[in-house]
Design a protein around this motif. Structure first.
Motif, PDB file in Angstrom:
ATOM      1  N   HIS A  74      62.645  54.460  21.879  1.00  0.00           N
ATOM      2  CA  HIS A  74      63.327  53.482  21.036  1.00  0.00           C
ATOM      3  C   HIS A  74      64.845  53.581  21.226  1.00  0.00           C
ATOM      4  CE1 HIS A  74      63.873  51.354  17.152  1.00  0.00           C
ATOM      5  NE2 HIS A  74      64.877  52.177  16.996  1.00  0.00           N
ATOM      6  N   GLU A  75      65.351  54.800  21.243  1.00  0.00           N
ATOM      7  CA  GLU A  75      66.795  55.013  21.417  1.00  0.00           C
ATOM      8  C   GLU A  75      67.259  54.541  22.792  1.00  0.00           C
ATOM      9  OE1 GLU A  75      66.841  59.036  18.614  1.00  0.00           O
ATOM     10  OE2 GLU A  75      66.951  59.197  20.791  1.00  0.00           O
ATOM     11  N   ALA A  76      66.455  54.820  23.799  1.00  0.00           N
ATOM     12  CA  ALA A  76      66.834  54.440  25.161  1.00  0.00           C
ATOM     13  C   ALA A  76      66.897  52.917  25.285  1.00  0.00           C
ATOM     14  CB  ALA A  76      65.834  55.017  26.163  1.00  0.00           C
TER      15      ALA A  76
ATOM     16  N   ALA B 266      74.959  58.663  18.654  1.00  0.00           N
ATOM     17  CA  ALA B 266      74.861  57.656  19.710  1.00  0.00           C
ATOM     18  C   ALA B 266      73.486  56.999  19.683  1.00  0.00           C
ATOM     19  CB  ALA B 266      75.121  58.308  21.070  1.00  0.00           C
ATOM     20  N   ALA B 267      72.478  57.825  19.442  1.00  0.00           N
ATOM     21  CA  ALA B 267      71.108  57.309  19.461  1.00  0.00           C
ATOM     22  C   ALA B 267      70.822  56.420  18.262  1.00  0.00           C
ATOM     23  CB  ALA B 267      70.124  58.477  19.484  1.00  0.00           C
ATOM     24  N   ASP B 268      71.511  56.688  17.171  1.00  0.00           N
ATOM     25  CA  ASP B 268      71.272  55.953  15.928  1.00  0.00           C
ATOM     26  C   ASP B 268      72.012  54.637  15.868  1.00  0.00           C
ATOM     27  OD1 ASP B 268      69.462  57.417  14.670  1.00  0.00           O
ATOM     28  OD2 ASP B 268      70.818  58.397  13.244  1.00  0.00           O
ATOM     29  N   ARG B 269      72.797  54.363  16.880  1.00  0.00           N
ATOM     30  CA  ARG B 269      73.724  53.251  16.769  1.00  0.00           C
ATOM     31  C   ARG B 269      73.007  51.913  16.602  1.00  0.00           C
ATOM     32  NH1 ARG B 269      78.584  54.551  20.472  1.00  0.00           N
ATOM     33  NH2 ARG B 269      76.842  54.662  21.907  1.00  0.00           N
ATOM     34  N   GLY B 270      71.780  51.851  17.073  1.00  0.00           N
ATOM     35  CA  GLY B 270      71.016  50.617  16.860  1.00  0.00           C
ATOM     36  C   GLY B 270      71.454  49.508  17.784  1.00  0.00           C
ATOM     37  N   GLY B 271      71.086  48.281  17.416  1.00  0.00           N
ATOM     38  CA  GLY B 271      71.351  47.129  18.275  1.00  0.00           C
ATOM     39  C   GLY B 271      72.826  46.804  18.354  1.00  0.00           C
ATOM     40  N   PHE B 272      73.148  45.994  19.316  1.00  0.00           N
ATOM     41  CA  PHE B 272      74.530  45.596  19.548  1.00  0.00           C
ATOM     42  C   PHE B 272      74.971  44.559  18.519  1.00  0.00           C
ATOM     43  CE2 PHE B 272      77.117  42.190  21.236  1.00  0.00           C
ATOM     44  CZ  PHE B 272      78.214  42.853  21.721  1.00  0.00           C
TER      45      PHE B 272
END
Ligand SMILES: [Zn+2]
Lengths: 233, 687
Positions: free
Chosen positions: B428-430, B319-325
């Motif tokens: 960054h992840e948040a 989930a945290a690695d998902r990056g930008g939308f």
């Protein structure tokens, strides 16, 4: 990941095992780690460097059930890596089945750590992992992941066993060598083509004689049946 | 106060701009670095340093070692005699003195500051100039510089000594100009002009020649290759003259982007003196802004990051690695499209949602799940990043909007960067998690209002009406703005827009599109050839012409007809070679190239003229004969160009055309087939 011939990777025994892997995120590493995770029933502590803990690669090599117990923390500097290894010592419990530290020497070769300090930090990190493996009778799998031979030699000096691997026409071939008396592999050379033919032609598994690790000194509880199943993100 | 700071021995010379020039004041200056660790070990270190000639003094002080720390910690302060010896001593403390302790015992702080910046933050000196600074631009062409011939020197764009060929006249004109105008800033086409001008003046016997307000010059740093954000860059040697700021235009990104007023603004925000701001990267300036804020909170700046991220399960990691939308583009030509953007999305999240290294996953609110999808807490205490960013976000009038946005977005990237002094991965992840949530909510609101989302990426959405009478966009952007607390802006209306498929034609490329802006004779382009820096001017012009054809006809055939004509012009030799110049970045030293690329051919031709190019610098060339694998494959713009390879450029044109017609379902083969089938004299005669 599974498209290569399904040669069986060697089992991991207690002690610090160095896998000589051809690259920082090589298929051989994921093969070996995937099998080890599938065998693991309790917790797995993973100290990551250079983004080896790719969730994509892990999901490809291990059943999602096997990933339930995996806990990953990533280091981006040698100091962070050293600190994470010290934390792992505090986190390991009788439920812990495996510790994985890919590219264990890699961050110590970055030029933001002065060479002398880096050498001492790396030695301390490796000694900690080796002592942890011995004291808890726990398999600890590392790859060196360093470009220099010196750092790889330092890792090898702390390792209880080493596994060579190479790409073959039949897939990844593993070769376990130089293991100490504490090691459990009875054959020096891992004949990877045999299991391949077993899989392919259905030869009786008994004829291959795949050695198993001896039981651990400490009995491990079964995994908590109430823990949740892994779900796709 | 103090717009230029120079160091000599154990002193600092501080230049102050006055009404009639500048005055210098010399002061004693002992820079400080800090060491943390067990107090016993620190006492040992203090004793060991007693006889070190580099050390001027030591003392114990209480400082915070982390942004998140609650109580200050006893820390050893070490004052040095010379600012140039900070890093040497830091290495010795870790090596020499660290040996008698376990590795990692000593933690170093305030080590890697540039000297002028260090002086300003340690002595609370404001390097913002007291009055507007005067400049003199000094240019010399690359070829002349490598020949060591300064006769063609230009001052503020005009030849220094017109009508003469004499170097002496040019140098005299320069000296007179410096004397008459007394400029504060010398804007040089290359820093290497400094040693060259002095050397020529010396050879030609011009006594007393100087560029600074006092005689002489110094070399501050040698040339080296640097890596930043995974990109190789060349950092040329840096030179200094007394009392004047040197700006090396070949090595000042910020001068190019912001000019003198923009740089002075950054000096004020960062406390980096002008000369250091001139050669800094944007990340470097923003680090300085953060360091200022940290020191103001009594937090020291660690030499390296030690605190690692926490252990996570695989689901959280994923989930945290998902990056930008991203919302995959609907490939093809769409009419009546609206683009809406969140203004400065990431920095606004940091300010609006208080996301900061010192607030994410705080212990005091550990039971709360504030970050969507990740379950991290965000503290109620005001965060460090909000303090850093709010003045910049609020003061958007100071810069052109686009620049500011770019600066802020790059600052965000910095949060995840491994070398970032205060970066933290959970932070960054948040930020990414909030960004995704905000974009998804915005999409839902727009869809509920009768719009269909065609494409979305990072902070932008492209929508088209799904029904005949959708809710007006301003109503919806207001609604989203109120929900998110971050302004959603109505960015552009497109008469039509094309989303380009990826090379294999299966998906939409995330950042390649072009469209006709509603009611204006303008196209907006992203990612396609005409926007790429390496594309020759002729190819870019033709691609814009193809876009106009697409705009008129909305069909691939007329576009390919225009391509046919452009190829005809190429083949008849009617294209100015100056419009065929290709610009490529050198990625490695010449010896490291194993293939005989066009870049290698250009490097060889440059080397034959005595000009070296380093990784990170550009080479420019025209392809003369692409079949040839020697240096004859290309020509340099400085050479008289006798030929170009029409076939090679026709291929570039065809690719550029493919980008334009690919959204309509035509690939390169289809374009080629069409060209072959219609290849008659008639068409190209239209020109
Ligand atoms: Zn809190």
């Amino acid at each position: 990941m599974r498209s290569t011939p399904d040669v069986t990777a060697p089992d991991l025994s207690a002690g610090l095992t160095l896998l000589h892997s051809p690259g920082p995120r090589s298929g051989a590493f994921y093969r070996l780690v995937g099998d080890a995770l599938a065998d693991a029933r309790g917790r797995v502590e993973w100290v990551d460097a250079r983004n080896a803990a790719s969730t994509y690669a892990l999901r490809a090599v291990a059943p999602s059930r096997a990933l339930d117990g995996v806990r990953v923390a990533r280091a981006f500097t040698a100091y962070q890596h050293h600190e994470l290894v010290r934390r792992v010592v505090r986190r390991v419990s009788p439920r812990t089945d495996l510790v994985v530290a890919p590219n264990v020497a890699s961050l110590y070769t970055d030029d933001d750590v002065p060479g002398h300090e880096a050498d001492r930090l790396l030695s301390s990190t490796l000694a900690t992992l080796a002592e942890l493996a011995a004291a808890r009778s726990l398999p600890v799998l590392v790859t060196a992941g360093a470009s220099g031979d010196d750092a790889t030699a330092t890792v090898a000096a702390h390792a209880d066993a080493e596994i060579e691997c190479a790409g073959t026409p039949l897939g990844v071939a593993f070769e376990a060598d130089g293991y100490r008396p504490r090691g459990y592999w009875r054959e020096g050379y891992w004949q990877t083509t045999l299991p391949y033919w077993v899989d392919l032609l259905g030869v009786a598994p008994g004829s291959v004689g795949r050695p198993r690790p001896e039981p651990d000194l400490e009995p491990r509880p079964e995994r908590d049946p109430g823990s949740r199943a892994a779900t796709e993100g | 106060m103090g717009f230029k700071i120079e160091f000599e021995g154990g002193t600092a010379r501080v230049w102050r701009a006055t009404d009639d020039g500048a005055t210098a004041e010399t002061r004693d200056y002992d820079p400080s670095l800090y060491v943390g660790g067990h107090v016993a070990a620190l006492r040992d270190l203090r004793t060991a340093l007693r006889d070190d000639p580099k050390v001027a003094g030591t003392g114990f002080e209480r400082w915070h070692h982390r942004l998140r720390s609650r109580d200050p910690v006893e820390t050893l302060r070490i004052d040095l005699e010379r600012v140039g010896e900070v890093r040497t001593l830091a290495r010795e403390i870790l090596g020499l003195h660290g040996d008698s302790h376990p590795p990692g015992t000593f933690r170093l702080f305030n080590v890697d500051f540039s000297p002028g910046f260090r002086y300003c933050v340690e002595t609370r000196t404001d390097p913002t100039p007291a009055r507007p600074l005067s400049t003199l631009r000094i240019d010399l062409g690359l070829a002349d510089r490598s020949d060591g011939d300064v006769s063609a020197l230009a001052l503020d764009g005009d030849p220094a000594a017109p009508g003469t060929d004499a170097e002496r006249a040019a140098l005299r004109a320069l000296a007179e100009r410096l004397h008459a105008d007394d400029p504060d800033v010398l804007v040089l086409s290359s820093g290497r002009l400094v040693p060259l001008l002095f050397e020529r003046a010396d050879t030609l016997g011009l006594d007393g020649f100087r560029l600074g307000r006092r005689p002489g010059w110094t070399k501050l740093a040698g040339a080296n290759t640097v890596e930043s954000y995974g990109r190789i860059g060349h950092s040329p040697a840096r030179y200094d003259v007394p009392g004047r700021v040197i700006v090396d235009r070949s090595n000042s990104f910020l001068w190019d982007v912001a000019g003198l007023p923009g740089l002075v603004d950054l000096v004020e925000r960062s406390r980096k003196p002008l000369q250091e701001a001139g050669w800094a990267s944007i990340g470097n300036v923003l680090t300085a802004v953060q360091i200022r804020e940290a020191l103001a909170r009594d937090v020291l700046v660690p030499r390296e990051k030690r605190h690692p991220e926490g252990f996570k399960d695989i689901d959280t990691l994923q989930a945290a690695d998902r990056g930008g939308f991203t919302f995959d583009p609907d490939v093809g030509l769409h009419e009546d499209v609206v683009e809406v953007d969140f203004a400065s999305l990431y920095p606004s999240i940091m300010c609006e949602y208080n996301v900061s290294p010192d607030t994410v996953c705080c212990d005091c609110h550990a039971d709360r799940a504030d970050v969507p999808g990740l379950g991290y807490s965000v503290c109620d205490r005001r965060g460090f990043l909000a303090d850093v960013l709010e003045p910049i976000v609020a003061d958007r009038a100071a810069f052109k909007r686009r620049r500011l946005k770019w600066i802020l977005v790059s600052c965000f990237g910095y949060q995840g960067y491994r070398n970032s002094k205060f970066g933290r991965i959970e932070c960054h992840e948040a930020i990414n998690a909030f960004a995704r949530e905000i974009l998804l909510d915005a999409r839902d609101t727009l869809e509920a209002g009768g719009w269909r989302v065609l494409h979305g990426i990072v902070d932008s959405l492209w929508v088209t009406p799904r029904e005949s009478d959708p809710t007006p966009i301003p109503d919806l952007t207001d609604r989203v703005t109120a929900d998110a607390g971050i302004r959603l802006e109505h960015e552009a209306d497109f008469e039509w827009i094309c989303f380009v498929p990826t090379g294999d034609g299966r998906d939409g490329a995330l950042t390649e599109y072009f469209g006709k802006v509603d009611g204006r004779d303008a196209f907006k382009l992203r990612g396609i050839e005409a926007r790429q820096r390496s594309t020759p001017a002729f190819v870019a012009d033709v691609q814009r012409d193809l876009l106009r054809a697409l705009d008129r006809h909305r069909a691939p055939e007329p576009v390919c007809d225009r391509l046919q004509r452009a190829i005809g012009r190429l083949e008849r030799g009617n294209v100015d070679p100056a419009d065929l110049v290709i610009r490529k970045r050198v990625s490695k030293p010449p010896a490291a190239y194993t293939c005989r690329t066009r870049t290698v051919a250009a490097l060889e031709r440059l080397a034959a003229r005595g000009i070296d190019r380093y990784p990170g610098q550009d080479v420019r060339y025209v392809v003369a004969d692409d079949e040839c694998d020697s240096a004859d494959r290309v020509r340099l713009p400085v050479e008289s160009i006798d030929r170009y390879d029409a076939g090679f450029y026709a291929d570039l044109l065809t690719r550029a055309c493919e980008s334009v017609v690919a959204p309509l379902g035509w690939d390169r083969d289809r374009v080629r087939r069409y060209l072959r089938d219609t290849d008659d004299v008639g068409l190209s005669a239209f020109e």
